[in-house]
Design an enzyme around this catalytic site. Sequence first.
Site, PDB file in Angstrom:
ATOM      1  N   HIS A   1      73.762  70.159  -0.962  1.00 53.32           N
ATOM      2  CA  HIS A   1      72.898  69.570   0.073  1.00 53.32           C
ATOM      3  C   HIS A   1      73.726  69.349   1.341  1.00 53.32           C
ATOM      4  CE1 HIS A   1      69.466  67.425   1.660  1.00 53.32           C
ATOM      5  NE2 HIS A   1      70.310  66.521   2.116  1.00 53.32           N
TER       6      HIS A   1
ATOM      7  N   GLY B   1      71.463  82.929   2.108  1.00 50.25           N
ATOM      8  CA  GLY B   1      72.347  83.157   0.968  1.00 50.25           C
ATOM      9  C   GLY B   1      73.821  83.165   1.314  1.00 50.25           C
ATOM     10  N   SER B   2      74.209  82.447   2.358  1.00 52.04           N
ATOM     11  CA  SER B   2      75.647  82.415   2.664  1.00 52.04           C
ATOM     12  C   SER B   2      76.412  81.689   1.555  1.00 52.04           C
ATOM     13  CB  SER B   2      75.909  81.785   4.038  1.00 52.04           C
ATOM     14  OG  SER B   2      75.643  80.408   4.035  1.00 52.04           O
TER      15      SER B   2
HETATM   16  C1  GAR Z   1      72.574  75.206   2.804  1.00 52.23           C
HETATM   17  O1  GAR Z   1      73.101  74.520   3.915  1.00 52.23           O
HETATM   18  C2  GAR Z   1      72.141  74.244   1.746  1.00 52.23           C
HETATM   19  O2  GAR Z   1      72.945  73.089   1.682  1.00 52.23           O
HETATM   20  C3  GAR Z   1      70.763  73.884   2.226  1.00 52.23           C
HETATM   21  O3  GAR Z   1      70.236  75.112   2.642  1.00 52.23           O
HETATM   22  C4  GAR Z   1      71.273  75.916   3.183  1.00 52.23           C
HETATM   23  C5  GAR Z   1      71.173  77.300   2.625  1.00 52.23           C
HETATM   24  O4  GAR Z   1      72.023  78.172   3.318  1.00 52.23           O
HETATM   25  N1  GAR Z   1      69.981  73.295   1.199  1.00 52.23           N
HETATM   26  C6  GAR Z   1      69.044  72.379   1.435  1.00 52.23           C
HETATM   27  O5  GAR Z   1      68.773  71.970   2.549  1.00 52.23           O
HETATM   28  C7  GAR Z   1      68.325  71.855   0.202  1.00 52.23           C
HETATM   29  N2  GAR Z   1      67.461  70.777   0.559  1.00 52.23           N
HETATM   30  P1  GAR Z   1      72.397  79.579   2.721  1.00 52.23           P
HETATM   31  O6  GAR Z   1      71.098  80.263   2.306  1.00 52.23           O
HETATM   32  O7  GAR Z   1      73.065  80.314   3.835  1.00 52.23           O
HETATM   33  O8  GAR Z   1      73.304  79.365   1.549  1.00 52.23           O
END
Ligand code: GAR
Length: 201
Positions: A109, A12-13
């Site tokens: 993405h 969830g950053s």
């Molecule tokens: C992010 O880098 C997002 O772009 C990616 O997951 C990560 C979540 O990080 N999404 C995907 O790969 C979708 N296919 P976070 O939980 O720290 O925001």
Amino acid sequence: PLRIAVFASGSGSNFQALAEAAQGGRLGAEIALLVCDKPSAPVVSRARAFGIDAFVFQPRDYASREAYEAEIVSRLRDEGIELIVLAGYMRLITDVLVQPYYGRMINIHPALLPAFPGIRAIRQALEYGVKLTGATVHYVDGGMDSGPILAQRAVEIRDDDTEETLAARVHAVEHELLPRAVRWIAEGRVALDGRIVTVRR
Ligand code: GAR
């Protein structure tokens, strides 16, 4: 302010970046709801820390993806959600969500789409050997990371990059790009015409 729901599955950053922007009055939107498919995900405590309501569910408690998405849609309607932001939501979306929210649902993405869709995009880019990758914000359609592109930013890949070092730079770019894209939408500056998205300056 525009009422948004953020969908997330993990750390969830990006949720954090959105919530901080909202708190600082820089989002033009209010995060009215977190939707999370993993009760133990750190993003759930982040929402609690901001006092943001969460709809947390376990897919295995439902007969199908359509079944839990129908419940999500009814919750989104109750909350008057105007925009859905997928920020690390690691599940495929069905027509139950896409139909009512097409043009009102965006995703972040970690690659320069249409390169490296799907999961592990950062590792895919490293293994392919490209010298440039980045982050993309796009509208969500029925396909896998295939909808109209709203914003992109590039990140150079260095010879000594590992998945961790590259991910850190891609995430830093995401944390600026996603809140900015939401603000553009909240300000009514974004037009969607077929595949082409334009942002009024
Ligand atoms: C992010 O880098 C997002 O772009 C990616 O997951 C990560 C979540 O990080 N999404 C995907 O790969 C979708 N296919 P976070 O939980 O720290 O925001």
